[in-house]
Motif scaffolding. Structure first.
Motif, PDB file in Angstrom:
ATOM      1  N   GLN A  10       0.460-101.576 -68.877  1.00 25.18           N
ATOM      2  CA  GLN A  10       0.987-102.631 -69.749  1.00 25.18           C
ATOM      3  C   GLN A  10       0.074-102.827 -70.958  1.00 25.18           C
ATOM      4  O   GLN A  10       0.552-102.980 -72.086  1.00 25.18           O
ATOM      5  N   SER A  11      -1.223-102.814 -70.743  1.00 25.14           N
ATOM      6  CA  SER A  11      -2.170-102.960 -71.857  1.00 25.14           C
ATOM      7  C   SER A  11      -2.032-101.819 -72.848  1.00 25.14           C
ATOM      8  O   SER A  11      -2.126-102.028 -74.068  1.00 25.14           O
ATOM      9  N   GLU A  14       1.038-102.392 -74.883  1.00 25.16           N
ATOM     10  CA  GLU A  14       0.762-103.412 -75.894  1.00 25.16           C
ATOM     11  C   GLU A  14      -0.090-102.846 -77.029  1.00 25.16           C
ATOM     12  O   GLU A  14       0.066-103.244 -78.189  1.00 25.16           O
ATOM     13  N   ASN A  16       0.190 -99.844 -78.171  1.00 24.11           N
ATOM     14  CA  ASN A  16       1.186 -99.190 -79.025  1.00 24.11           C
ATOM     15  C   ASN A  16       1.943-100.221 -79.857  1.00 24.11           C
ATOM     16  O   ASN A  16       2.294 -99.957 -81.010  1.00 24.11           O
ATOM     17  N   GLY A  17       2.203-101.384 -79.292  1.00 21.41           N
ATOM     18  CA  GLY A  17       2.851-102.449 -80.050  1.00 21.41           C
ATOM     19  C   GLY A  17       1.994-102.919 -81.214  1.00 21.41           C
ATOM     20  O   GLY A  17       2.506-103.170 -82.316  1.00 21.41           O
ATOM     21  N   THR A  18       0.698-103.030 -80.999  1.00 17.95           N
ATOM     22  CA  THR A  18      -0.224-103.414 -82.082  1.00 17.95           C
ATOM     23  C   THR A  18      -0.228-102.350 -83.169  1.00 17.95           C
ATOM     24  O   THR A  18      -0.207-102.658 -84.366  1.00 17.95           O
ATOM     25  N   ASP A  21       2.980-102.725 -85.097  1.00 19.00           N
ATOM     26  CA  ASP A  21       2.924-103.922 -85.928  1.00 19.00           C
ATOM     27  C   ASP A  21       2.100-103.665 -87.191  1.00 19.00           C
ATOM     28  O   ASP A  21       2.496-104.075 -88.289  1.00 19.00           O
ATOM     29  N   GLN A 118     -11.264-103.133 -73.061  1.00 19.37           N
ATOM     30  CA  GLN A 118     -10.080-102.999 -73.916  1.00 19.37           C
ATOM     31  C   GLN A 118      -9.705-101.527 -74.071  1.00 19.37           C
ATOM     32  O   GLN A 118     -10.576-100.682 -74.294  1.00 19.37           O
TER      33      GLN A 118
END
Length: 137
Positions: A10-11, A14, A16-18, A21, A118
């Motif tokens: 999931q991290s 996310e 990839n989402g960052t 964005d 991270q």
């Protein structure tokens, strides 16, 4: 295949989402946060080494783009401890500053590491799978 702890996968999703964005907003500050300090980026066979060089090249490449829609879909994520490999499909609509539009389907092949808790990309290789209007024709 999706293997490894769900929380890590999931991290990475996310992350990839960052990345997406940052692309859509053409925000190098956001986009640059996803890379490890010593990461490498293979972009069409051109290898960029280190976060600073990667972000610098990206800013130059984005300078010719007026607007972009960027979608990414994880195809595979395999986590082993504090490292992972992944494949991510992308679809991009690029409205260039010269008025042309390109539509690109791409594929990232990734290596990642968990650094100080991270996830970050340590290596990304990008290639085009399909493209419409590659020269703005």
């Amino acid at each position: 295949m999706f293997r490894g702890p769900h929380e890590d996968r999931q991290s990475i999703a996310e992350l990839n989402g960052t990345y997406a964005d940052g692309v859509v907003r053409k925000d190098a500050g956001t986009w640059g946060t996803v890379w490890a300090e010593d990461a490498t980026w293979d972009f069409f066979g051109n290898l960029f080494e280190g976060r600073e060089a990667i972000v610098s090249f990206w800013e130059q490449a984005m300078s010719g783009i007026e607007a972009v829609s960027f979608h990414c879909v994880p195809c595979m994520t395999e986590v082993t401890g504090d490292t992972a490999t992944a494949r991510v499909q992308t679809q991009e609509i690029l409205h260039m500053k010269d008025g042309t539009t390109r539509v690109v389907g791409g594929l990232y092949e990734d290596r990642l590491a968990k650094i100080d808790g991270q996830w970050a990309f340590t290596h990304r290789k990008f290639g085009i799978v399909a493209e419409y209007n590659p020269k703005g024709d």
